[in-house]
Motif scaffolding. Structure first.
Motif, short mmCIF file in Angstrom:
data_model
loop_
_atom_site.label_atom_id
_atom_site.label_comp_id
_atom_site.label_asym_id
_atom_site.label_seq_id
_atom_site.Cartn_x
_atom_site.Cartn_y
_atom_site.Cartn_z
N ALA A 53 52.68 34.14 42.89
CA ALA A 53 53.00 34.58 44.25
C ALA A 53 53.83 33.54 44.98
CB ALA A 53 51.72 34.89 45.03
N VAL A 68 54.87 39.50 43.51
CA VAL A 68 53.72 40.37 43.42
C VAL A 68 54.08 41.71 44.05
CG1 VAL A 68 51.30 40.73 44.05
CG2 VAL A 68 52.12 38.43 43.51
N THR A 77 47.55 28.35 45.11
CA THR A 77 48.52 29.43 45.11
C THR A 77 48.09 30.52 46.08
OG1 THR A 77 47.44 30.71 43.35
CG2 THR A 77 48.92 28.95 42.66
N ASN A 94 47.57 34.66 47.27
CA ASN A 94 47.02 35.87 46.69
C ASN A 94 47.19 37.03 47.68
OD1 ASN A 94 45.64 37.88 45.38
ND2 ASN A 94 43.65 36.87 45.44
N ASP A 143 46.78 40.07 47.16
CA ASP A 143 45.93 41.20 46.80
C ASP A 143 44.49 41.02 47.30
OD1 ASP A 143 45.37 43.65 45.75
OD2 ASP A 143 45.00 42.94 43.71
N LEU A 144 44.33 40.33 48.41
CA LEU A 144 43.00 40.13 48.98
C LEU A 144 42.55 41.35 49.77
CD1 LEU A 144 43.17 36.48 50.37
CD2 LEU A 144 41.68 37.29 48.54
N VAL A 174 43.30 31.14 38.96
CA VAL A 174 44.36 32.11 38.69
C VAL A 174 45.22 31.56 37.56
CG1 VAL A 174 46.42 33.22 39.60
CG2 VAL A 174 44.37 33.06 41.00
N ALA A 196 43.10 29.50 43.84
CA ALA A 196 43.63 30.51 44.75
C ALA A 196 42.50 31.11 45.56
CB ALA A 196 44.35 31.61 43.97
N ALA A 239 40.36 34.20 46.78
CA ALA A 239 40.07 35.43 46.04
C ALA A 239 38.81 36.06 46.57
CB ALA A 239 39.93 35.13 44.54
#
Length: 443
Positions: free
Chosen positions: A124, A167, A221, A223, A225-226, A266, A276, A278
């Motif tokens: 990402a 992403v 990093t 994310n 997609d949380l 990750v 990351a 998550a």
């Protein structure tokens, strides 16, 4: 610059070790908004709110020891919010409220990481994220008698999140957030409150992009997609007033958390592993909070007042690296503060002591455990008001010389695979400070 020391000979030499840490940051923020309120007759009112916030961040961090590493981040965020609320009061015992809110958040970020002259691919690293969120809500408060107050409400949230770049994703989320609260007055000066509510956190765009602390060896990093953290919350509180202006209260809370936001490993396409943010599953959190406001005149300190509060937290979540139970990262198990003040009307003055208690918080990364501890901070002050338009204040801050301690345990592999391979313990002390202020009012 850090020099290494040979403690056996009490000699420090930059030939042994030299570390250079250089950070540069340009951060431009803007905020513009407005609020409009209008009465709609004697029993209703309308409120409109609009807000727009932007941030343009350019950050770089370079760390040089035996080698060199460089991290850069360019990030632009925009948040636009509109809100409308209609309030109606049909009677003295009943009030109703309904409204809606819409928001649009955008993020455009790009990160680079270079280790020893070699570019390192980050998950990402370059993403564009857009979140569209809408929420409708309604609430009613009924007071059937002076001893009872009942509140019921419902919020319903819809959001759409899309990401492009490194992403690519698109998802829709929806959450119902009911709330029921009751307040009861068993006797004069006392109140018991209880509530059950479903809370849903807001996504933090800082979790979507990478960040770094190269001098501690941490690169985190992003994310995109949380999912937002959700929790069913039960709360019970008791408050008692005494001695006119005195009060004491205790509050107990329990959280049943879903999609807890914490840290997890990750993996990149070439097999590298980074830390990351998550969603790591279910968790629990319990809190006990105490508050006290104690007038001291009856105890022989005329004009004195002691105020304090403290919160204890107990949390539990399953670690995604080891599979063991542990506390949630970044939460302080204990926070407290205490404030003493005394009015001196004969001298047109007031003096006091403000104390903020020590705290600890720990972060659990896949190959590292880091703990921050901040010691107790205390400030003593004296404020003199010779005339209504003139105030003079003196403060001796941090007279306890509070320090900050950062301890990091590094592991050669994932935590749980062996003992720590290195320990970095930094204990930084801060001195006292003297602050003087003179304020003159005109007109």
């Amino acid at each position: 610059e850090i020099q290494a020391c040979d403690w056996s000979s009490d000699v420090c030499s930059s030939d042994l070790l030299t570390e250079i840490d250089h950070d540069r940051q340009r951060d431009v923020k803007t905020e513009f908004g407005g609020r409009y309120a209008r009465a709609l007759g004697a029993k209703a009112s309308l409120e409109l709110v609009a807000l727009r916030q932007t941030e343009d961040l350019d950050f770089s961090s370079q760390f040089i020891d035996a080698g060199s590493s460089l991290f850069t981040l360019q990030k632009n965020t925009v948040e636009t919010i509109g809100r409308a609320v209609l309030k109606v009061r049909p009677s003295d015992r009943l009030s109703l409220e309904a409204g809606a809110e819409t928001a649009r958040n955008t993020l455009d970020s790009h990160t680079d990481f270079n280790l020893g002259g070699v570019p390192v691919a980050l998950p990402a690293a370059s993403v564009e994220v857009e979140e569209k969120r809408s929420e409708a809500f309604a609430k009613g408060v009924w007071t059937p008698s002076p001893r009872w107050t009942l509140e019921a409400g419902l919020r319903y949230e819809l959001s759409s999140i899309s990401s492009s770049g490194d992403v690519n994703l698109s998802k829709d989320l929806h959450y119902a957030k009911p709330r029921i609260a009751v307040a009861f007055v068993p006797r004069e000066g006392a109140q018991i409150r209880a509530r059950i509510e479903r809370e849903v956190g807001q996504l933090n765009f800082d979790d979507f992009v990478a960040s770094s602390s190269l001098n501690t060896g941490v690169v985190t990093t992003g994310n995109p997609d949380l999912n937002p953290e959700q929790a069913w919350v039960g709360e019970l509180a008791f408050e008692q007033s005494f001695w006119g202006s005195g009060s004491a209260g205790v509050t107990l809370r329990h959280y049943e958390i879903k999609d807890a936001v914490d840290r997890a490993p990750v993996f990149t396409a070439n097999g590298e592993v980074f830390d990351a943010p998550a969603n790591i599953g279910d968790a629990t959190k319990d809190e006990a909070a105490l508050e006290l406001s104690l007038p001291l005149s009856r105890l022989g300190v005329k004009g004195g007042l002691l105020r304090g509060s403290s919160t204890w937290r107990w949390t539990e979540v399953t670690d995604p690296t080891t599979g063991d139970k542990r506390e949630i990262s970044g939460l302080k198990p204990l926070e407290w503060e205490a404030h003493f003040s005394q009015d001196l009307p004969a001298w047109n003055a007031v003096w006091g002591i403000d104390t903020f208690g020590a705290w600890r918080k720990t972060y659990y990364r896949f190959n590292q455990i880091s703990t921050d501890k901040l010691k107790t901070w205390a400030t003593i002050y004296y404020e003199y008001k010779p005339r209504p338009d003139l105030v003079m204040r003196a403060e001796l801050s941090n007279f306890t010389e509070r320090g900050f301690r950062h301890t990091r345990y590094d592991f050669a592999g994932p935590r749980g695979s062996g003992p720590p391979s290195a320990v970095d313990d930094r204990d930084i002390q801060f001195g006292r400070g003297l602050y003087m202020r003179i304020r003159k009012s005109f007109g």
